[in-house]
Design a protein around this motif. Structure first.
Motif, short mmCIF file in Angstrom:
data_model
loop_
_atom_site.label_atom_id
_atom_site.label_comp_id
_atom_site.label_asym_id
_atom_site.label_seq_id
_atom_site.Cartn_x
_atom_site.Cartn_y
_atom_site.Cartn_z
N LEU A 364 0.57 -1.15 -0.01
CA LEU A 364 -0.17 0.01 -0.01
C LEU A 364 1.02 1.50 0.15
CD1 LEU A 364 -2.46 -0.98 2.84
CD2 LEU A 364 -2.64 -1.44 0.33
N VAL A 365 0.42 1.92 -1.08
CA VAL A 365 1.70 3.16 -0.91
C VAL A 365 1.04 4.63 -0.65
CG1 VAL A 365 4.07 4.80 -2.06
CG2 VAL A 365 2.84 2.22 -2.90
N VAL A 366 0.95 5.36 -0.20
CA VAL A 366 0.21 6.57 -0.03
C VAL A 366 1.20 7.60 0.54
CG1 VAL A 366 -1.83 7.45 1.60
CG2 VAL A 366 -1.34 5.06 1.46
N GLY A 367 0.35 9.45 0.28
CA GLY A 367 0.62 10.26 0.00
C GLY A 367 1.30 10.59 1.90
N SER A 368 2.28 11.26 2.47
CA SER A 368 2.00 11.97 3.74
C SER A 368 0.94 12.92 3.87
CB SER A 368 3.53 12.24 4.24
OG SER A 368 3.59 13.19 3.65
N GLU A 369 0.76 13.69 3.40
CA GLU A 369 -0.36 14.25 2.76
C GLU A 369 -1.86 14.35 2.43
OE1 GLU A 369 1.12 17.50 4.65
OE2 GLU A 369 3.10 16.31 4.16
N ASP A 370 -1.91 13.28 1.70
CA ASP A 370 -3.01 11.98 2.04
C ASP A 370 -3.25 11.48 3.22
OD1 ASP A 370 -5.43 11.43 0.05
OD2 ASP A 370 -4.01 10.67 -0.94
N SER A 371 -3.90 12.76 4.42
CA SER A 371 -4.50 12.31 5.16
C SER A 371 -5.47 11.39 5.96
CB SER A 371 -5.12 13.71 6.38
OG SER A 371 -5.83 14.28 5.76
N LEU A 372 -6.53 11.77 5.11
CA LEU A 372 -7.73 10.97 5.23
C LEU A 372 -7.57 9.23 5.09
CD1 LEU A 372 -11.36 10.42 5.57
CD2 LEU A 372 -11.36 11.47 3.52
N SER A 410 6.71 4.81 -8.68
CA SER A 410 6.94 3.58 -9.58
C SER A 410 8.29 2.50 -9.24
CB SER A 410 7.94 4.19 -10.82
OG SER A 410 7.21 5.09 -10.94
N ALA A 411 9.36 3.00 -8.52
CA ALA A 411 10.66 2.38 -7.85
C ALA A 411 9.57 1.17 -6.85
CB ALA A 411 11.54 2.93 -7.17
N LEU A 412 9.00 1.47 -5.94
CA LEU A 412 8.65 0.60 -4.85
C LEU A 412 7.93 -0.27 -5.42
CD1 LEU A 412 7.53 3.80 -3.14
CD2 LEU A 412 9.02 1.54 -1.82
N ALA A 413 7.01 0.03 -6.47
CA ALA A 413 6.17 -0.71 -7.09
C ALA A 413 7.30 -1.81 -8.24
CB ALA A 413 5.41 -0.27 -8.33
N GLU A 414 8.44 -1.27 -7.97
CA GLU A 414 9.02 -2.69 -9.24
C GLU A 414 9.60 -3.29 -8.70
OE1 GLU A 414 13.28 -1.94 -11.76
OE2 GLU A 414 11.89 -0.29 -11.37
N HIS A 415 9.89 -2.64 -7.39
CA HIS A 415 10.72 -3.53 -6.32
C HIS A 415 9.68 -4.86 -5.75
CE1 HIS A 415 12.62 -4.48 -2.32
NE2 HIS A 415 13.77 -5.20 -3.17
N TRP A 416 8.63 -4.62 -5.71
CA TRP A 416 7.54 -5.43 -4.90
C TRP A 416 6.92 -6.18 -6.47
CZ3 TRP A 416 6.30 -5.35 -0.10
CH2 TRP A 416 5.07 -6.30 0.63
N PHE A 417 7.01 -6.45 -7.77
CA PHE A 417 6.50 -7.21 -8.27
C PHE A 417 7.98 -7.99 -8.66
CE2 PHE A 417 3.54 -3.73 -9.49
CZ PHE A 417 2.83 -4.41 -9.01
#
Length: 422
Positions: A364-372, A410-417
């Protein structure tokens, strides 16, 4: 920031350095550990890869104190100040240079295996290492590259202490470093795997970089699902290792520039991608359909079955917004073949009771400023029973429009896959 290994560090560093692709740079890896990192940078930028072989010239009675450095082509950089303070005679300097020149020539010949050295004159040059400790070697490399004719010198490393970055910054045009922790004792402490890079690996990576792979094939397809033919774009790199199916979110489509940017990164890493429209234009006109997770998940599952008739490689999901809920609901099916799921700014909470049945490792990837949305993701994560992780991109809002934010996704997704591929 802790890196799994040099491969992951290289992929992350490459995302930040993509802005230099238009300059037509040359990428140079500092052997030995810097070459695996540089390999991924060069691949992402479509740039030639070479080694930068540098030998520091140490004061004879204090070898760790360098009075200069030498590089290939007779390049030498001498600090007159240290020579004067060290009271070094011309004979002292010549003796040290002869010994280091011999080792420099031997290593360069070993690594290149007969290939010529890259011509750096008039080029932007990116010097890459797996980390910077004191900055002495990195600074020497930058000086040598400049002396070899580079017009712009960029030093790049995954990790370095702040004082070393400042030292290298005095001789480079720019220093790119992903992490500058104050509590720095060694480069290896910031890697889970920091095993030694053998000469054979350096030689192999340089040889691989010379062989340019054929471009990925992209085609427009009609995805069969729910008795419909949904338009899509299927991209399969040569010898694709897996295919990632994208499930877009509310108000988006297969033409989403954010999803396409992520897809491009995955394609460069040897992963195929399928972007298709889950709804027809008429269905999209009814806003309620965008939040009909069961229908979206059903179509995604049928599209996955269709894809299985086109390729036999493993399949994964990348979901955004409500598409993330559809991806998780589809992955929760007992007969789902999906091996991994990544959610970007998603609403996994909308998958409801399906969350506990997901077996595929989920990121799960979320921005720190996307509080909700961050709160909703934390709640959804607590209901997952599979391997999972929540990554927070600092400073990013819901659409990851901030500089470098989508590259990090993109880097996080590539690494996970790639790391979870069966």
């Amino acid at each position: 920031m802790l890196f799994t290994d040099r491969d992951e560090a290289g992929r992350r560093l490459a995302e930040v350095l993509r802005k230099y692709a238009a300059d037509g740079p040359v990428v140079l890896g500092l052997p030995r550990g810097g070459v695996p990192v540089a390999f991924h940078v060069a691949h992402a930028l479509g740039a030639p890869l070479d080694v930068i072989v540098v030998r520091k010239l140490g004061v004879p009675y204090q070898p760790e104190l360098a009075f200069g450095a030498i590089g290939e082509g007779g390049v030498r950089v001498i600090s007159d100040d240290i020579v004067r303070r060290g009271r070094l005679s011309p004979q002292d300097i010549a003796s040290v240079e002869r010994a280091e020149q011999s080792e420099l020539t031997r290593r360069a010949a070993r690594y290149r295996a007969g290939r010529p050295q890259q011509d750096l004159r008039g080029r932007t040059v990116i010097v890459v290492d797996d980390g910077i400790a004191t900055g002495a070697t990195a600074a020497a490399a930058c000086q040598v590259v400049r002396a070899q004719g580079a017009t712009r010198v960029v030093m790049a490393a995954p990790v370095a202490p702040p004082d070393a970055v400042a030292r290298v910054g005095a001789v480079a045009d720019e220093v790119v470093c992903l992490s500058t922790p104050p509590g720095f004792s060694s480069v290896g402490q910031w890697y889970r795997d920091f095993s030694q890079t053998p000469d054979e690996e350096v030689v192999s990576l340089l040889a691989q970089a010379v062989r340019q792979p054929p471009p990925a094939t992209a085609e427009e397809v009609a995805v069969s699902a729910a008795g419909l033919h949904l338009p899509g774009d299927l991209t399969l790199p040569p010898a694709a290792q897996a295919v990632v199916v994208f499930a877009h979110g509310s108000g988006s489509s297969r033409h989403s520039p954010r999803n396409r940017q992520v897809a491009t990164t995955l394609n460069r890493a040897g992963l195929g991608t399928l972007l298709f429209d889950l709804l027809t234009p008429a269905e999209e006109a009814n806003r309620a359909n965008v939040f009909d997770i069961e229908t979206l998940a059903g179509r995604l599952a049928e599209a996955t079955a269709w894809l299985g008739t086109r390729t036999s490689v493993p399949i994964a999901y990348f979901g955004a917004s409500t598409g993330a809920a559809a991806a998780l609901a589809a992955a929760a099916s007992p007969d789902s073949p999906v091996y991994a799921v990544v959610s970007r700014g998603g609403r996994p909470d909308l998958a409801g009771p399906h969350l506990a049945s997901v077996r595929a490792p989920t990121l799960l990837v979320v921005g720190s400023e996307d509080s909700l949305v961050l709160t909703l993701n934390r709640e959804a994560q607590s209901r997952l029973r599979c391997e999972n992780r929540l990554e927070i991109v600092e400073g990013a809002t819901h659409l990851f429009e901030e500089p470098g934010a989508l590259q990090e996704v993109s880097a996080l997704a590539e690494h996970w896959f790639t790391t979870h591929r069966p």
